[in-house]
Design a protein around this motif. Structure first.
Motif, short mmCIF file in Angstrom:
data_model
loop_
_atom_site.label_atom_id
_atom_site.label_comp_id
_atom_site.label_asym_id
_atom_site.label_seq_id
_atom_site.Cartn_x
_atom_site.Cartn_y
_atom_site.Cartn_z
N GLU A 75 0.82 -1.21 0.00
CA GLU A 75 0.00 0.00 0.00
C GLU A 75 0.85 1.26 0.00
N SER A 76 1.93 1.26 0.77
CA SER A 76 2.78 2.46 0.86
C SER A 76 3.44 2.78 -0.49
N GLU A 77 3.88 1.75 -1.22
CA GLU A 77 4.51 1.98 -2.53
C GLU A 77 3.49 2.47 -3.55
N ILE A 78 2.28 1.93 -3.50
CA ILE A 78 1.24 2.37 -4.43
C ILE A 78 0.93 3.86 -4.22
N ARG A 83 1.45 9.63 -5.85
CA ARG A 83 1.83 10.99 -5.48
C ARG A 83 2.85 11.55 -6.48
N GLN A 84 3.78 10.71 -6.92
CA GLN A 84 4.80 11.16 -7.87
C GLN A 84 4.21 11.40 -9.26
N PRO A 88 -4.26 12.03 -6.94
CA PRO A 88 -4.71 11.86 -5.55
C PRO A 88 -4.28 10.49 -5.01
N VAL A 89 -3.85 10.48 -3.76
CA VAL A 89 -3.40 9.23 -3.16
C VAL A 89 -4.56 8.25 -3.03
N GLN A 101 -5.33 -0.83 -9.25
CA GLN A 101 -5.76 -0.84 -10.65
C GLN A 101 -5.68 0.56 -11.26
N ARG A 102 -5.99 1.59 -10.47
CA ARG A 102 -5.89 2.98 -10.95
C ARG A 102 -4.44 3.33 -11.28
N LEU A 103 -3.52 2.87 -10.44
CA LEU A 103 -2.10 3.11 -10.71
C LEU A 103 -1.68 2.41 -12.00
#
Length: 503
Positions: A75-78, A83-84, A88-89, A101-103
């Protein structure tokens, strides 16, 4: 002007016209060149089509690359990568799966638009892949598990040293040409088995049986949920194990039961049942006998499996117990503290069969999908897969030589594997129905016994795996077979509720 002069004038005029046409002929060439722009237009079309084809190929390559994207799962990496990307997170009501999936969608769009992935994604992905090359995915274990593995490692190294030394001395003292004759001489002992007696052992079919370490008693596990202890000499009932609510699938003696282990210890006998429980039993044969039940034993319960339990095995150290079941896991238990030390996953189907290496270092497990795995108990890692059976593996046993293992299954085949070669060395179409049990000869493993639902018990030469002897009981589905160390007594069980003693 006379006619002759008129005719001469007409010819002269015609020649003059022809001469004028010939002088104007070069002016026709530019008119012919007016068709050249049409040729140039066709070339432009070809170039445009080629560029379009190249663009399509580029997009196809990008799409193939997008399908192989290694999107992080943590979760933290996603959130960091979102953010990069300037996104939105998280959205209101968005789950972790939707966020991942959004990422993936955003990375795919970036790849299709710019023809490359973001620089930060490449760096993080390369870093993660570099870590994965030397990374094991381990379960966090309790402190007792570490101590247990150290003890198992010490015992297995000691047992392995003894086994290797015995084999070395044998090679020095026994002529290799005489080994085949030794096997034949040993197998002559099994040529004349005959039924001595039979006994009804359960109100339902008998699932499994095993011989006690002192070679005097037989323990049976029944479909009724009741397990019993029998005197091999006269097939009389000595004791009963009452407590399971439904069918018992496995029963095992402690390595020192009826020898050095106290009869009041709860570790004398282990049973496994479809009621999701394992029971550890006392084995006090001096109790007051109950009519029609023999002597009843006390028990304690181990629970942890989420489905029926198919097999229990005592480790050679006498301190640990291994169980395997329909929940696709096998588990390691501490007998003294009744603690579950570890839960091992890895099979995709129910685990039905299992056997321990004679050194105590390896455990083989076979599932109903036909897949087997050898696990190193000292590090908790699966080290060798067994792929070959087309149906479930129902029986297995290690040879005392330490490198052969036999497996039998629902495909009616016996397969013999060499763990040194990491491959199967013999495929035997052994029976016409499923192979229910396999046992190597105790101590020397010079022959292999197989039991089947086709009513046959077969003996196989362990030198060349040829068939040596066949014993048949018609209309019987054999569920287990066991033989005493002196090879004088063989006992078979079946779904016909009886056990048969052969001498």
């Amino acid at each position: 002007m006379n006619l002759q002069q008129q005719e001469r004038q007409r010819v002269t005029d015609n020649l003059s016209q022809i001469s004028q046409l010939s002088t104007r002929a070069p002016t026709i060439i530019p008119q012919q060149q007016e068709s050249l722009p049409f040729i140039s237009y066709t070339t432009e079309n070809v170039d445009r089509q080629q560029k379009q084809q190249e663009e399509n190929e580029r997009k196809q390559k990008l799409m193939a690359e997008a399908r192989k994207l290694m999107v992080p799962t943590q979760e933290s990496e996603i959130k960091s990568q979102l953010r990069q990307l300037g996104q939105p997170v998280t959205y209101f009501g968005e789950s972790a799966v939707d966020r991942r999936q959004r990422l993936r969608t955003l990375l795919t769009e970036h790849l299709m638009q710019y023809g490359r992935l973001p620089q930060f994604f490449k760096q993080q992905n390369n870093h993660n892949m570099g870590n994965l090359e030397n990374e094991y995915f381990l379960y966090e274990g309790i402190e007792q598990l570490r101590a247990a593995r150290i003890e198992i490692a010490k015992l297995s190294l000691h047992n392995a040293a003894l086994r290797v030394e015995k084999q070395r001395l044998r090679r020095l003292t026994v002529d290799a040409l005489l080994e085949d004759q030794e096997v034949l001489d040993e197998m002559q002992k099994v040529n004349h088995f005959a039924i001595q007696m039979s006994q009804f052992g359960d109100s339902s079919g008998i699932s499994r049986s095993t011989i006690s370490p002192n070679q005097k008693y037989l323990a049976t596990a029944g479909g009724s949920g009741e397990c019993k202890l029998w005197d091999i000499e006269n097939a009389s009932l000595k004791s009963s194990f009452l407590g399971h609510l439904t069918k018992c699938h496995s029963i095992a003696f402690h390595p020192q039961s009826l020898l050095t282990l106290s009869s009041q210890s709860f570790a004398n006998v282990a049973t496994a049942s479809a009621d999701l429980s394992i029971r550890l039993w006392t084995l006090d044969l001096d109790q007051v006998e109950v009519e029609n039940l023999g002597m009843l034993q006390k028990s304690i319960v181990l629970k942890g499996h989420e489905d029926r339990i198919n097999k229990v095995i005592f480790h050679q150290d006498g301190k640990r117990l291994i169980s395997m079941g329909f929940d696709k896991t096998w588990r390691l238990w501490d007998i003294e503290t009744q603690t579950e030390l570890m839960v091992q996953t890895g099979h995709s189907r129910a685990i039905y069969s299992g056997t321990l290496h004679p050194d105590g270092s390896l455990l083989f497990t076979g599932d109903l999908g036909g897949f087997g795995m050898a696990w190193d108990l000292r590090i908790g890692k699966g080290i060798l897969p067994f792929v070959g059976h087309v149906k479930g593996i129902l029986a297995s046993d290690f040879s005392m030589n330490g490198y052969h293992i036999a497996t039998g299954g629902d495909d009616n085949f016996i397969r013999v594997w060499d763990i040194r070669r990491r491959n199967v060395i013999e495929k035997i179409p052994a029976h016409i129905k499923l192979v229910s049990d396999l046992k190597f000869q105790p101590i020397y493993s010079k022959f292999l016994i197989s039991a089947s639902y086709d009513g046959n018990i077969k003996f196989w030469n362990s030198r060349d795996w040829s068939l040596h002897s066949v014993y048949e009981i018609q209309d019987t589905k054999h569920t287990s077979v066991c033989i005493t160390d002196d090879i004088k007594t063989m006992i078979t069980t079946g779904l016909d509720r009886k056990f048969v003693i052969w001498q």
